[in-house]
Each structure stands twice: as structure tokens, then as C-alpha cells.
Design a protein around this motif. Structure first.
Motif, short mmCIF file in Angstrom:
data_model
loop_
_atom_site.label_atom_id
_atom_site.label_comp_id
_atom_site.label_asym_id
_atom_site.label_seq_id
_atom_site.Cartn_x
_atom_site.Cartn_y
_atom_site.Cartn_z
N UNK A 62 56.97 -16.17 -50.00
CA UNK A 62 57.88 -17.27 -50.02
C UNK A 62 57.51 -18.00 -48.46
N UNK A 63 58.09 -19.39 -48.44
CA UNK A 63 57.55 -20.02 -47.11
C UNK A 63 58.02 -19.30 -46.32
N UNK A 64 57.15 -19.46 -45.07
CA UNK A 64 57.44 -18.76 -43.65
C UNK A 64 58.58 -19.62 -42.89
N UNK A 65 59.35 -19.19 -42.33
CA UNK A 65 60.16 -20.33 -41.52
C UNK A 65 61.18 -21.02 -42.34
N UNK A 66 62.16 -21.69 -41.70
CA UNK A 66 63.27 -22.39 -42.33
C UNK A 66 63.83 -21.54 -43.60
N UNK A 67 64.78 -22.05 -44.13
CA UNK A 67 65.64 -21.64 -45.10
C UNK A 67 66.83 -21.10 -44.59
N UNK A 68 67.19 -21.03 -43.38
CA UNK A 68 68.30 -20.62 -42.80
C UNK A 68 68.05 -21.16 -41.21
N UNK A 69 69.68 -21.15 -40.77
CA UNK A 69 69.56 -21.67 -39.38
C UNK A 69 68.92 -20.59 -38.37
N UNK A 70 68.79 -19.28 -38.89
CA UNK A 70 68.30 -18.39 -38.17
C UNK A 70 66.81 -18.17 -37.99
N UNK A 71 66.07 -18.70 -38.97
CA UNK A 71 64.77 -18.56 -39.22
C UNK A 71 63.83 -18.97 -38.15
N UNK A 72 62.75 -18.06 -37.76
CA UNK A 72 62.23 -18.63 -36.74
C UNK A 72 60.72 -19.26 -37.30
N UNK B 139 61.49 -19.90 -59.63
CA UNK B 139 62.48 -19.53 -59.02
C UNK B 139 63.06 -20.80 -58.29
N UNK B 143 70.72 -22.77 -50.39
CA UNK B 143 71.16 -22.14 -49.16
C UNK B 143 72.16 -23.19 -48.43
N UNK B 145 74.80 -23.28 -45.13
CA UNK B 145 74.96 -22.52 -43.96
C UNK B 145 75.64 -23.85 -42.77
N UNK B 148 73.66 -26.85 -42.22
CA UNK B 148 72.32 -26.53 -42.84
C UNK B 148 72.35 -26.38 -44.18
N UNK B 150 69.44 -25.83 -47.58
CA UNK B 150 68.15 -25.71 -47.75
C UNK B 150 68.03 -25.49 -49.42
N UNK B 173 55.10 -22.16 -53.46
CA UNK B 173 56.55 -22.64 -53.31
C UNK B 173 56.54 -23.72 -52.36
N UNK B 177 64.64 -28.14 -45.88
CA UNK B 177 65.91 -27.91 -45.31
C UNK B 177 66.37 -29.30 -44.56
N UNK B 198 53.99 -23.49 -49.50
CA UNK B 198 53.49 -22.14 -49.43
C UNK B 198 52.68 -21.84 -50.47
N UNK B 222 54.18 -26.15 -42.49
CA UNK B 222 55.41 -26.63 -42.33
C UNK B 222 55.32 -27.88 -41.49
N UNK B 256 50.77 -21.51 -40.94
CA UNK B 256 51.15 -20.07 -40.52
C UNK B 256 50.22 -19.08 -42.06
#
Lengths: 72, 394
Positions: A62-72, B139, B143, B145, B148, B150, B173, B177, B198, B222, B256
Motif C-alpha cells: 500500500x502507499x507509504x505515508x498519508x492515509x491518516x493524521x498520524x502517518x509519517x 480494493x 478514512x 479522522x 482529515x 482519505x 495503489x 488525503x 504506489x 507522494x 519512497x
């Protein structure tokens, strides 16, 4: 450099495709402890911990980063 | 947020209710059947000090300025697996995060906004057996939050090779956000976006009747507002105040890489399985990380397994990480962060888990209950997590 190493690893792994284990030899492979992801929800919960507390989470599957407010 | 949570739960209940009344239709070959049900509840207790928090922030002997990052997380997750017919299967996963007493950042000093934070996702994955050896997957997830939102969508392909002794996998993928950034000084410049693409490839291979190996590589690009706009940089000598603590700044794009290897070795004589995993990560922000995990899973009886695991994560932080800024008034708007999660560190994680299998028709592993405990430790931080999970495959 990293891409070359990755291609090499994938190539070597694919070459092993000539190994054939017959269905009647797969008793141990079918064991619940031998599944690549033996517990999807536990894996997801642990991944969330690592994504939020480390800078290197995600990026494989899955993509790195993002997706939630806590992602780095 | 409560409305969204209720909506997600309502959707799940409706799906289950629909299944219970669905009638098999032999003409169409459709036979919606619930084939998996799983729940997990975990609780995490985090103690530590970090550069983002202004709760009791002070300068320490190593020169860093850190405040308390104490918080609690309750994380229930539910998963439903539904087989539509012989070839199509759907999996619905709904994770919920409730974070209490989150670290006080600049805004929280006034608003206390992070004292209670809720998040919920709805994730739906569908797999289609196109042929005996080819499998497609689709898929999507949404999300919610606080401010936010997403959305993530993806598609994948898996081909079984060599009489199911190997697989070749590929997936794509995309995620976006939307969020409402508010700076440490309280400025709100409207909604911003963060996007990601991704791509992943992977192989798995049965190496012997007791050995399985897998390798994968993922590339993510990103774009957008990549920093956490509410993150701020401490200033010396006091750590800064609401008005002079500058915000974090990241470049506008990030590339990344993540590559991983996995080896599973069953050792029948010992009645256990060795699970090894190694992962290498790097990106163009200068962050490089190596992660290794080893776990031993032992059958302690015909229905009980015990697992002991250890994970080491060694990370070289972002090249523009700085623990503090001496004179923010003269600082140009260039990349900077004081986020402790993006610094150099080594993290150790130790885990134990017990799993009880309920035997159904002699099938080992179709229904289980587990309890686990994890301790994550790195400089200035410790997280204890307890969990309980139930899973049944019909």
C-alpha cells in the motif's frame, strides 16, 4: 543500486520456481503457523503502530505515508 | 465523527443482515456466504517525551527540547469475509482508533483538541479468480479522522506458478488525503491535499516441504502538502511559545522505496515454526531504515500455540531533521522538522502471544482466540500494547 539488488533478489527467487512440492507433501506448509500473514488484523494493528511512530512505514502493498493524521 | 462511526457500523450490520437472508440462486451460481469473521481489540499505553509536545517541555542534557507524549489508544478492528460465488470473494475491514490524551501541541495549549481523537476506516477488498492460476484483486478504503479524509483505491494481480509452488504478484495503489491544516500559530489556510501513487511487485516460493520464502518491492511517489502542518520546531533557550515556534516544512514531493524478504521455516521435530522478515527502506528525504523481525511459534499442545517475537528497527532520520532552531525570526522557509519519529534512533520490540484453536471437524486453525502483549521501546519512548483477538473461518 537498490533497484538492481531488488531485481537480483526477485530473479533468484523466481528461479527457484523449478522446485515442486507435491500436494501430498504439503502437510507442514498447510500448518496455520506457516501462513505468510497468519493474522491479518494483528498485522494491521502492528503496522499502524509502526507507521505512526517511525518514518519508514508502508510502501509495500500500500502507499507509504498519508492515509491518516498520524502517518509519517 | 460519531455519525460517520455509526454509519460504518450500520453498513457492517446491514451487510451481515443481508447475508443471513440471502438465498442461494442456483441459476446464477451466486451463493453469498459468510466465510470469515474476525475481531481484534488492542489497547496501547504510550509514555515518552518528544519534540512536538509542549506539555511540560524543557531542555534536556542532550540539547533536545521535549515535552510529554503520553497517550492511550484503543483500537478495535472487525473483519468480515464473504464469498459471493466460486470465483469472487469480498473482505470488509473496519478499524477504529480512539486516541486519548494525545500529545499537547501548540494549538492544544489553547483548544485541548487532541485530548480525544477518533478515526474510522471502511476498507473493502475483492478478489476474483480469473482462471485457476490467475487472481485479480480490487480494493478501496475511506478514512475519516477529525478534519482529515482519505480515499485509497488499488488493483492487484497474482499468478500461481509451478503447480502452486510459486506466486508472482503485482499491484498499483493510489491515495488522496484532504485535510484542513492549521499552523502552530492558529492560521487556517483552507483545505489542502496529499496524493500518492504506489506500485508493488513480489514473488513467493515454496523451497521445500517445510520452507516458504517471499520477496517484495514497493515504490511510492507522494505529492502535495507532506508535512504535518500542526507540527512545530522548538526554539532555544526556552522551547518557544505559541507565537514564535515555527511550523514544520517538507519538500513538495517524496519518492519512497521499500523492499522486504520473508522466510518461514517449519521445524517438525521441534513442533515449531521460525518466521523471519527483513525490510529495507529509503527515500529522497534521506531517511534510511533497516528492520528485522524474528518470531518463533511453538505448538504447546494440540490446540495451543505460543509465539515469542523480537523486532529491531534502525533508522537514519531525515537530512533536514533538527531538534531545535536558535533564531526563528531569521529562518528562511526551508525544509525542517523536529518530529522525533523522523530522527535517528533504534527501536526494539518484544512480543508474546498465546493462541487457542477451537478444532472444527478436525480442521486445525479454522477458529482461534488469542491474547498478546507487545513492548515497543526506543530512546525517550515506550509503548505497551495488550490485545485480544478472535477469528473464525467457515
Amino acid at each position: 543500486m537498490l533497484a538492481r539488488r531488488t531485481v537480483l533478489v526477485l530473479t533468484l527467487a523466481t528461479l527457484g520456481g523449478c522446485v515442486v512440492v507435491q500436494p501430498y507433501q504439503r502437510e507442514h506448509l498447510a500448518d496455520p503457523t506457516m501462513q505468510r500473514t497468519d493474522d491479518p488484523l494483528a498485522a494491521q494493528a502492528e503496522r499502524k503502530l509502526h507507521v505512526s511512530r517511525e518514518g519508514a512505514g508502508g510502501g509495500d502493498g500500500s502507499a507509504a505515508g498519508g492515509g491518516c493524521a498520524c502517518g509519517n | 465523527m460519531r455519525a460517520a462511526t455509526s454509519l460504518a457500523l450500520l453498513a457492517a450490520v446491514a451487510l451481515v443482515a443481508g447475508l443471513s437472508v440471502a438465498q442461494p440462486s442456483e441459476d446464477e451460481g451466486e451463493r453469498w456466504v459468510l466465510d470469515e469473521l474476525a475481531f481484534r481489540l488492542s489497547y496501547s499505553d504510550q509514555r515518552g517525551r518528544g519534540g512536538q509536545s509542549q506539555a511540560g517541555a524543557r531542555r534536556h542534557r542532550d540539547g533536545t527540547i521535549r515535552g510529554s507524549e503520553r497517550l492511550h489508544v484503543i483500537n478495535p478492528i472487525a473483519r468480515l469475509g464473504v464469498r459471493q460465488n466460486e470465483r469472487v470473494r469480498h473482505v470488509l475491514t473496519i478499524p477504529v482508533d480512539v486516541v486519548a490524551s494525545a500529545s499537547a501541541d501548540a494549538l492544544d495549549v489553547v483548544s485541548r483538541a487532541s485530548l480525544w481523537n477518533e478515526a474510522v476506516s471502511v476498507q473493502l477488498a475483492t478478489t476474483i479468480d480469473a482462471t485457476g492460476d490467475d487472481h485479480l484483486s480490487l480494493r478501496g478504503s475511506y478514512h475519516l479522522e477529525e478534519t482529515l479524509r482519505s480515499l485509497e483505491v488499488g488493483a492487484g494481480f497474482v499468478r500461481d506458478l509451478a503447480c502452486d509452488n510459486a506466486t508472482l504478484e503485482a499491484s498499483l495503489n493510489a491515495s488522496i488525503d484532504w485535510f484542513d491544516p492549521i499552523t502552530p500559530q492558529g492560521f487556517d489556510w483552507g483545505y489542502e491535499q496529499r496524493r500518492a501513487l504506489n506500485a508493488n511487485v513480489g514473488v513467493s516460493q515454496v523451497l521445500s516441504p517445510t520452507t516458504l520464502a517471499a520477496a517484495s518491492y514497493g515504490l511510492t511517489r507522494q505529492w502535495g502538502l507532506l508535512e504535518q502542518p500542526w507540527n512545530s520546531i522548538p526554539t532555544v533557550p526556552t522551547g518557544g511559545t505559541l507565537t514564535n515556534r515555527p511550523r514544520e516544512v517538507f519538500p513538495g514531493s517524496r519518492l519512497r522505496h521499500a523492499a522486504s524478504l520473508q522466510l518461514l521455516q517449519r521445524i517438525p521435530r521441534a513442533g515449531g515454526t521460525l518466521r523471519l522478515r527483513y525490510r529495507h527502506y529509503r527515500d529522497d528525504f534521506g531517511l534510511v531504515a533497516d528492520t528485522a523481525r524474528a518470531a518463533w511459534v511453538q505448538w504447546l499442545g494440540p490446540r495451543l500455540t505460543g509465539e515469542l517475537s523480537y523486532r529491531l528497527h534502525a533508522q537514519r532520520g531525515l537530512r533536514f531533521f533538527t531538534p531545535f532552531i536558535p533564531n526563528p525570526a531569521e529562518l528562511p522557509l526551508e525544509p525542517r522538522t523536529a518530529d522525533s519519529d523522523l530522527a535517528d534512533f533504534r527501536a526494539h520490540e518484544l512480543g508474546v502471544k498465546l493462541r487457542w484453536y477451537f478444532s472444527r471437524n478436525g480442521a486445525r486453525g479454522t477458529e482461534s482466540l488469542d491474547v498478546g502483549y507487545l513492548r515497543y521501546r526506543r530512546p525517550w519512548m515506550r509503548i505497551d500494547t495488550a490485545s485480544v483477538g478472535y477469528r473464525r473461518q467457515f
